[in-house]
Design a protein around this motif. Structure first.
Motif, PDB file in Angstrom:
ATOM      1  N   GLU A  11       0.804  -1.236   0.192  1.00 61.74           N
ATOM      2  CA  GLU A  11       0.006  -0.072  -0.027  1.00 61.74           C
ATOM      3  C   GLU A  11       0.859   1.069   0.056  1.00 61.74           C
ATOM      4  O   GLU A  11       0.547   2.185  -0.767  1.00 61.74           O
ATOM      5  CB  GLU A  11      -0.931   0.031   1.075  1.00 61.74           C
ATOM      6  CG  GLU A  11      -2.174  -0.758   1.138  1.00 61.74           C
ATOM      7  CD  GLU A  11      -2.910  -0.196  -0.209  1.00 61.74           C
ATOM      8  OE1 GLU A  11      -3.210   1.130  -0.373  1.00 61.74           O
ATOM      9  OE2 GLU A  11      -3.517  -0.962  -0.964  1.00 61.74           O
ATOM     10  N   ARG A  12       1.928   1.223   0.933  1.00 59.90           N
ATOM     11  CA  ARG A  12       2.743   2.266   0.890  1.00 59.90           C
ATOM     12  C   ARG A  12       3.696   2.540  -0.428  1.00 59.90           C
ATOM     13  O   ARG A  12       3.771   3.807  -1.030  1.00 59.90           O
ATOM     14  CB  ARG A  12       3.768   2.055   1.930  1.00 59.90           C
ATOM     15  CG  ARG A  12       3.308   2.463   3.368  1.00 59.90           C
ATOM     16  CD  ARG A  12       4.231   2.653   4.567  1.00 59.90           C
ATOM     17  NE  ARG A  12       5.515   1.907   4.342  1.00 59.90           N
ATOM     18  CZ  ARG A  12       5.847   0.473   4.996  1.00 59.90           C
ATOM     19  NH1 ARG A  12       4.940   0.002   5.586  1.00 59.90           N
ATOM     20  NH2 ARG A  12       6.775  -0.068   4.773  1.00 59.90           N
ATOM     21  N   ILE A  13       3.871   1.566  -1.012  1.00 56.61           N
ATOM     22  CA  ILE A  13       4.499   1.682  -2.345  1.00 56.61           C
ATOM     23  C   ILE A  13       3.605   2.178  -3.595  1.00 56.61           C
ATOM     24  O   ILE A  13       3.610   3.300  -4.148  1.00 56.61           O
ATOM     25  CB  ILE A  13       5.085   0.238  -2.926  1.00 56.61           C
ATOM     26  CG1 ILE A  13       6.197  -0.295  -2.037  1.00 56.61           C
ATOM     27  CG2 ILE A  13       5.291   0.220  -4.375  1.00 56.61           C
ATOM     28  CD1 ILE A  13       6.558  -1.698  -2.270  1.00 56.61           C
ATOM     29  N   LEU A  14       2.348   1.753  -3.400  1.00 55.17           N
ATOM     30  CA  LEU A  14       1.243   2.313  -4.592  1.00 55.17           C
ATOM     31  C   LEU A  14       1.078   4.055  -4.115  1.00 55.17           C
ATOM     32  O   LEU A  14       0.778   4.381  -5.049  1.00 55.17           O
ATOM     33  CB  LEU A  14      -0.065   1.517  -4.308  1.00 55.17           C
ATOM     34  CG  LEU A  14      -0.050   0.072  -5.011  1.00 55.17           C
ATOM     35  CD1 LEU A  14      -1.058  -0.978  -4.489  1.00 55.17           C
ATOM     36  CD2 LEU A  14       0.021   0.188  -6.511  1.00 55.17           C
ATOM     37  N   ALA A  15       0.944   4.147  -2.838  1.00 56.32           N
ATOM     38  CA  ALA A  15       0.660   5.418  -2.530  1.00 56.32           C
ATOM     39  C   ALA A  15       1.762   6.420  -2.800  1.00 56.32           C
ATOM     40  O   ALA A  15       1.561   7.431  -3.385  1.00 56.32           O
ATOM     41  CB  ALA A  15       0.411   5.438  -0.966  1.00 56.32           C
ATOM     42  N   ILE A  34      10.310   6.040  -5.655  1.00 53.19           N
ATOM     43  CA  ILE A  34       9.172   5.345  -5.125  1.00 53.19           C
ATOM     44  C   ILE A  34       9.532   4.570  -3.789  1.00 53.19           C
ATOM     45  O   ILE A  34       8.942   4.636  -2.642  1.00 53.19           O
ATOM     46  CB  ILE A  34       8.493   4.336  -6.014  1.00 53.19           C
ATOM     47  CG1 ILE A  34       7.992   5.208  -7.239  1.00 53.19           C
ATOM     48  CG2 ILE A  34       7.359   3.621  -5.582  1.00 53.19           C
ATOM     49  CD1 ILE A  34       7.605   4.446  -8.489  1.00 53.19           C
ATOM     50  N   ALA A  35      10.567   3.586  -3.943  1.00 54.66           N
ATOM     51  CA  ALA A  35      10.931   3.089  -2.554  1.00 54.66           C
ATOM     52  C   ALA A  35      11.191   4.107  -1.423  1.00 54.66           C
ATOM     53  O   ALA A  35      11.061   3.811  -0.584  1.00 54.66           O
ATOM     54  CB  ALA A  35      12.201   2.080  -3.038  1.00 54.66           C
ATOM     55  N   GLU A  36      12.078   5.061  -1.750  1.00 57.43           N
ATOM     56  CA  GLU A  36      12.568   6.070  -0.805  1.00 57.43           C
ATOM     57  C   GLU A  36      11.226   6.677  -0.080  1.00 57.43           C
ATOM     58  O   GLU A  36      11.064   6.781   0.801  1.00 57.43           O
ATOM     59  CB  GLU A  36      13.130   6.964  -1.551  1.00 57.43           C
ATOM     60  CG  GLU A  36      13.861   8.160  -0.664  1.00 57.43           C
ATOM     61  CD  GLU A  36      14.771   9.248  -1.247  1.00 57.43           C
ATOM     62  OE1 GLU A  36      14.429  10.263  -1.249  1.00 57.43           O
ATOM     63  OE2 GLU A  36      15.681   8.589  -2.230  1.00 57.43           O
ATOM     64  N   ARG A  37      10.307   7.026  -1.234  1.00 59.23           N
ATOM     65  CA  ARG A  37       9.377   7.795  -0.510  1.00 59.23           C
ATOM     66  C   ARG A  37       8.262   6.684   0.400  1.00 59.23           C
ATOM     67  O   ARG A  37       7.540   7.171   1.326  1.00 59.23           O
ATOM     68  CB  ARG A  37       8.197   8.184  -1.718  1.00 59.23           C
ATOM     69  CG  ARG A  37       6.902   9.017  -1.355  1.00 59.23           C
ATOM     70  CD  ARG A  37       6.896  10.111  -0.690  1.00 59.23           C
ATOM     71  NE  ARG A  37       7.489  11.097  -1.642  1.00 59.23           N
ATOM     72  CZ  ARG A  37       7.015  12.237  -2.248  1.00 59.23           C
ATOM     73  NH1 ARG A  37       5.557  11.991  -2.534  1.00 59.23           N
ATOM     74  NH2 ARG A  37       7.616  13.353  -2.742  1.00 59.23           N
ATOM     75  N   ALA A  38       8.218   5.225   0.086  1.00 63.95           N
ATOM     76  CA  ALA A  38       7.708   4.420   0.543  1.00 63.95           C
ATOM     77  C   ALA A  38       8.188   4.118   1.791  1.00 63.95           C
ATOM     78  O   ALA A  38       7.613   3.270   2.682  1.00 63.95           O
ATOM     79  CB  ALA A  38       7.162   3.362  -0.457  1.00 63.95           C
ATOM     80  N   GLY A  39       9.382   4.259   1.825  1.00 62.02           N
ATOM     81  CA  GLY A  39      10.292   3.805   3.013  1.00 62.02           C
ATOM     82  C   GLY A  39      10.476   2.121   3.028  1.00 62.02           C
ATOM     83  O   GLY A  39      10.295   1.560   4.027  1.00 62.02           O
ATOM     84  N   VAL A  40      10.792   1.572   1.974  1.00 58.54           N
ATOM     85  CA  VAL A  40      11.001   0.153   1.591  1.00 58.54           C
ATOM     86  C   VAL A  40      12.186   0.036   0.868  1.00 58.54           C
ATOM     87  O   VAL A  40      12.601   1.056   0.060  1.00 58.54           O
ATOM     88  CB  VAL A  40       9.794  -0.247   0.836  1.00 58.54           C
ATOM     89  CG1 VAL A  40       8.282  -0.415   1.766  1.00 58.54           C
ATOM     90  CG2 VAL A  40       9.389   0.126  -0.542  1.00 58.54           C
ATOM     91  N   PRO A  41      12.615  -0.971   0.786  1.00 56.78           N
ATOM     92  CA  PRO A  41      14.151  -1.429  -0.155  1.00 56.78           C
ATOM     93  C   PRO A  41      13.563  -1.428  -1.499  1.00 56.78           C
ATOM     94  O   PRO A  41      12.429  -1.658  -1.764  1.00 56.78           O
ATOM     95  CB  PRO A  41      14.581  -2.895   0.516  1.00 56.78           C
ATOM     96  CG  PRO A  41      14.000  -2.946   1.985  1.00 56.78           C
ATOM     97  CD  PRO A  41      12.579  -2.167   1.683  1.00 56.78           C
ATOM     98  N   ALA A  57      -0.446  -0.267 -13.776  1.00 53.72           N
ATOM     99  CA  ALA A  57      -1.626  -0.977 -14.083  1.00 53.72           C
ATOM    100  C   ALA A  57      -2.385  -1.307 -12.699  1.00 53.72           C
ATOM    101  O   ALA A  57      -3.467  -1.048 -12.452  1.00 53.72           O
ATOM    102  CB  ALA A  57      -1.160  -2.485 -14.537  1.00 53.72           C
ATOM    103  N   ALA A  58      -1.690  -1.447 -11.615  1.00 54.48           N
ATOM    104  CA  ALA A  58      -2.328  -1.599 -10.251  1.00 54.48           C
ATOM    105  C   ALA A  58      -2.792  -0.095  -9.917  1.00 54.48           C
ATOM    106  O   ALA A  58      -4.061  -0.277  -9.278  1.00 54.48           O
ATOM    107  CB  ALA A  58      -1.224  -1.967  -9.010  1.00 54.48           C
ATOM    108  N   LEU A  59      -2.239   0.790 -10.207  1.00 52.76           N
ATOM    109  CA  LEU A  59      -3.190   2.109 -10.081  1.00 52.76           C
ATOM    110  C   LEU A  59      -4.321   2.373 -11.104  1.00 52.76           C
ATOM    111  O   LEU A  59      -5.305   3.038 -10.217  1.00 52.76           O
ATOM    112  CB  LEU A  59      -2.104   3.324 -10.266  1.00 52.76           C
ATOM    113  CG  LEU A  59      -0.748   3.453  -9.026  1.00 52.76           C
ATOM    114  CD1 LEU A  59       0.036   4.433  -9.632  1.00 52.76           C
ATOM    115  CD2 LEU A  59      -1.548   3.779  -7.722  1.00 52.76           C
ATOM    116  N   VAL A  60      -4.403   1.745 -11.925  1.00 50.96           N
ATOM    117  CA  VAL A  60      -5.379   1.945 -12.973  1.00 50.96           C
ATOM    118  C   VAL A  60      -6.547   1.111 -12.244  1.00 50.96           C
ATOM    119  O   VAL A  60      -7.681   1.487 -12.380  1.00 50.96           O
ATOM    120  CB  VAL A  60      -5.224   1.557 -14.431  1.00 50.96           C
ATOM    121  CG1 VAL A  60      -6.411   1.241 -15.207  1.00 50.96           C
ATOM    122  CG2 VAL A  60      -4.132   2.542 -14.957  1.00 50.96           C
TER     123      VAL A  60
END
Length: 196
Positions: A11-15, A34-41, A57-60
């Motif tokens: 969810e954090r990645i998608l957001a 995206i990873a940096e903003r989501a706080g994930v590797p 595609a997941a966002l669509v």
């Protein structure tokens, strides 16, 4: 517990992708940001989404459903009010995710999955407008003009959702709805010839 952590990371990645794509565009946004903003590797982004296009595609797929139960908006005999209610219901659904809406309109020209989703959305809105016009107007509307009126209003609604609703200017959709409703009713009325 582990499943909730995975869902949270996804969810954090998608957001993060939604925000960054809407802000800078799909092509200009690297997965590392995206990873940096989501706080994930960064590897976790590719674990959930093999390619960056899979993220798009997941966002669509997250675009809110634009189907409104026409029985909740139709006012028998009042096409303009029925259309106002339909547009308000459509606005409420799309306003649930203004960033996603902005992103999809921004990327529709460059990515076929987005373009196809936006075309399906337009077709759905046009069909709903037609259904509302017919249910509200009955015999008082010119059946031959309903298809064109629905297509015209669907374009106006789509335009609003892509551009105009992001501005502070007064929303002209009410004038457009009244104009189309009046034209449909007027063209259905028998014309009286003036006496000679």
């Amino acid at each position: 517990m582990e499943e909730r952590v995975e869902d949270s990371a996804k969810e954090r990645i998608l957001a993060a992708a939604e925000e960054l794509f809407a802000d800078g565009g799909f092509d200009a946004t690297p997965t590392s940001r995206i990873a940096e903003r989501a706080g994930v590797p960064k590897g976790l982004v590719h674990y959930y989404f093999n390619r960056k296009k899979d993220l798009l595609a997941a966002l669509v797929a997250r675009l809110p459903d634009s189907t409104v139960d026409h029985r909740r908006v139709v006012v028998a005999g009042d096409v303009a009010e029925s259309l106002r209610r339909l547009v308000a219901a459509l606005d409420a659904r799309l306003n649930a995710s203004p960033l996603l809406s902005h992103l999809l309109w921004r990327e529709a020209d460059t990515h076929s999955a987005v373009r196809d989703a936006m075309q399906a959305r337009y077709d759905n809105v046009a069909a709903q407008i037609k259904q509302v016009i017919l249910a509200a107007g009955g015999a008082a509307v010119a059946i031959k003009d309903v298809e064109a009126a629905a297509a015209l209003l669907a374009l106006a609604v789509s335009y609003r959702h892509s551009v105009a609703r992001h501005s502070d200017e007064e929303d002209p959709i009410d004038r457009e709805l009244n104009f189309v409703a009046s034209a449909l009713v007027a063209s259905a009325s028998p014309r009286v010839r003036p006496a000679r």
